[in-house]
Design an enzyme around this catalytic site. Structure first.
Site, PDB file in Angstrom:
ATOM      1  N   ASP A  13       1.290  -1.386  -0.068  1.00  0.00           N
ATOM      2  CA  ASP A  13      -0.132  -0.152   0.196  1.00  0.00           C
ATOM      3  C   ASP A  13       1.098   1.181   0.110  1.00  0.00           C
ATOM      4  O   ASP A  13       1.866   1.424   1.401  1.00  0.00           O
ATOM      5  CB  ASP A  13      -0.978  -0.216   1.780  1.00  0.00           C
ATOM      6  CG  ASP A  13      -2.212   1.133   1.249  1.00  0.00           C
ATOM      7  OD1 ASP A  13      -2.418   1.395   0.272  1.00  0.00           O
ATOM      8  OD2 ASP A  13      -2.977   1.405   2.055  1.00  0.00           O
ATOM      9  N   GLU A 110      -2.141   0.131  -4.814  1.00  0.00           N
ATOM     10  CA  GLU A 110      -2.164  -1.319  -3.782  1.00  0.00           C
ATOM     11  C   GLU A 110      -2.273  -2.044  -4.559  1.00  0.00           C
ATOM     12  O   GLU A 110      -2.919  -2.171  -5.660  1.00  0.00           O
ATOM     13  CB  GLU A 110      -3.422  -0.957  -2.717  1.00  0.00           C
ATOM     14  CG  GLU A 110      -4.619  -0.754  -3.175  1.00  0.00           C
ATOM     15  CD  GLU A 110      -5.658  -1.285  -1.448  1.00  0.00           C
ATOM     16  OE1 GLU A 110      -4.933  -1.478  -0.779  1.00  0.00           O
ATOM     17  OE2 GLU A 110      -6.333  -0.115  -2.340  1.00  0.00           O
TER      18      GLU A 110
END
Length: 411
Positions: A13, A110
C-alpha cells in the site's frame, strides 16, 4: 504455483500516494505540509489527499481547502496530475512483478502479491524490506507492506504501520491484535454496515467473529457470513493476476467548483464525462449495455439512477443521450455538487455477438467488400494500412477506483 496450505501474501500500500508522487517530482515539497486538491484555486475545492505533515495539522481527505488552510496556513496545495500518478503506478507494479508473476493490482496505489514460491519462509521479511527499499530508491516513493497467510489479513496488516511500515499478521495473532478493534476499522465494513452491526450489539471485531451467522445473513445477506469468516481470519481468495481484467464498469465523475443549478454547465459536464468514458472504452475495446448516473446534491445527499439498454453502446453521443434522459427524469432542481457517468454490463467487443437488424444490414453488406480488401492488404503488409498510428491516448483516470488501466504495466 505449487499447491500449498501455507501461503505468504503481501499487501503493498503506497503511503499518501498522490502527495508522495508530487514530492518525488518536486523535492522542494519535502518535509512541508502538502495537499492535492481538485480545484486548488477555489476556496471550496476539496482535498483529495495530503501528506503526513499536513495530516499532523488536522488536514483530511474531502475537507474544503478553506478549512484545511485554517488548520494549516502554510499548506501547499497543488492540482492533481493523474497521468503522472498512472505512470508512477505502472512502475510500482513492474517492480512488484519482478518478484513474482502473482501480482493482483486492486487500485492505482495498492496490490496483492503471492510470494509463497518467491522466497523461503525465513527470508520473507527480508524480501519485503528489499521490495520497499527498491521502490523508495528507484521511484522515491514510500510504501507499507502487510504480510499474512491470506489477502484479508495482509490488507489489515498493511494499515497498521505507516509510513514505511512492514507488519506481519499471523492467524495466531488475530485474537490479540484484531479482535479488540472497533468493527468499523475492519476492512470491508463501511460506515453504514458498522451502524447496522452496532444496532445488533456488535461493536468489536471479536463480537463479529463470535456472532450468530444466521442473524448476520438476515442483516447483511451473504456478506454477513463472509465478514464473520474474515473476522476469524478465514479468506480463501487467491491472488489473481487476471482479476483486473474482469472489469464490469467504467465510470467518470467530477466535483463542480461550486454547487450549481445552471443547466448549460450541467450539460457541459455530462458531455465531458461521457467523452471520458468513451475514450476509456476505446482503450479496452469494449462496450456496455447499462448507463448509470450519479448525482450528489449540495447537502451531500447522493443518488444513482440507471437504464439498461437492448443493445451495447460505446459512443459519447449514445452515452450522453441516456445520461441526460436519466438526469432530466430525476433532477429535483436542487443545487448539484458532483456528477458521474458510468457504463456497466461491459463486454469486450470480440465477445459481443453482432446482431444485424433492418437498419444496419444494408450498411454492413456494403462494408463487406471493404473488409475483404482490408484483410488482403493486412496479409500483404502485416498490418491494417487504414489504421492511423496515434499517440497513446492520454485519458486521465479521475480516481483510484477506476481500474481499467491497471494492467498497463504488463505491456
Amino acid at each position: 504455483m505449487k499447491a500449498t496450505n501455507a501461503r505468504i501474501i503481501f499487501h503493498l500500500d503506497m503511503n499518501s500516494f498522490y502527495a508522495s508522487v508530487e514530492t518525488a517530482y518536486n523535492p522542494a515539497y519535502r518535509g512541508k505540509p502538502l495537499a492535492v486538491a481538485g480545484n486548488p484555486e477555489e476556496r471550496r475545492g476539496i482535498i483529495i489527499t495530503s501528506n503526513y505533515e499536513a495530516r499532523a495539522k488536522g488536514v483530511k481527505t474531502t475537507m474544503p481547502i478553506w478549512e484545511a488552510r485554517k488548520l494549516c496556513p502554510e499548506l501547499i496545495v497543488v492540482g492533481p496530475n493523474f497521468e503522472r500518478y498512472r505512470m508512477a503506478s505502472s512502475e510500482i507494479f513492474k517492480i512488484m512483478y519482478q518478484v513474482t508473476p502473482y501480482v493482483e493490482p486492486v487500485s492505482i496505489d495498492e496490490g496483492y502479491m503471492d510470494v509463497t514460491d518467491a522466497t523461503p519462509p525465513s527470508k520473507t521479511v527480508e524480501l519485503a524490506r528489499n521490495l520497499q527499499a527498491k521502490i523508495k530508491k528507484e521511484l522515491d516513493l514510500p510504501c507499507s507492506i502487510g504480510i499474512a497467510p491470506n489477502k484479508f489479513l495482509a490488507k489489515m496488516a498493511s494499515d497498521m504501520k505507516k509510513p514505511m511500515g512492514i507488519t506481519i499478521l499471523r492467524k495466531r495473532d488475530i485474537q490479540n491484535v484484531l479482535w479488540p478493534l472497533p468493527v468499523g476499522e475492519m476492512y470491508g465494513v463501511g460506515k453504514k454496515t458498522a451502524e447496522k452491526l452496532n444496532g445488533i450489539e456488535i461493536y468489536t471485531i471479536k463480537d463479529l467473529a463470535e456472532a450468530d451467522v444466521y442473524q448476520l445473513k438476515q442483516l447483511l445477506g451473504i456478506n454477513g457470513e463472509r465478514l464473520k469468516n474474515r473476522a476469524n481470519g478465514i479468506d480463501l481468495r487467491p491472488v489473481d493476476p487476471d482479476a483486473v481484467n474482469d472489469f464490469k464498469s467504467i465510470g467518470s465523475s467530477e466535483t463542480l467548483p461550486m454547487d450549481t443549478t445552471d443547466e448549460q454547465e450541467i450539460r457541459a459536464l455530462f458531455s465531458s464525462l461521457a467523452a471520458n468514458v468513451e475514450t476509456r472504452l476505446k482503450r479496452k475495446n469494449a462496450a456496455g449495455r447499462t448507463v448509470q448516473i450519479t448525482v450528489r446534491f449540495h447537502d451531500r445527499k447522493t443518488i444513482t439512477r440507471s437504464k439498461k439498454l437492448p443493445n451495447f453502446i460505446e459512443k459519447k453521443e449514445d452515452i450522453l443521450k441516456v445520461a441526460l434522459e436519466l438526469f432530466n427524469q430525476h433532477w429535483n432542481n436542487e443545487p448539484i455538487r458532483l456528477l458521474g457517468v458510468t457504463i456497466q454490463d461491459i463486454e469486450e467487443k470480440q465477445n459481443i455477438v453482432h446482431q444485424l437488424d433492418l437498419f444496419t444490414y444494408k450498411k454492413d453488406a456494403e462494408k463487406e467488400k471493404l473488409y475483404t480488401t482490408i484483410e488482403h492488404l493486412t496479409e500483404k503488409f502485416g498490418k491494417n494500412p487504414f489504421v492511423e498510428i496515434k499517440e497513446e491516448i492520454k485519458d486521465q483516470p479521475r480516481t483510484s477506483f477506476q481500474k481499467d488501466f491497471l494492467d498497463d504495466f504488463r505491456k
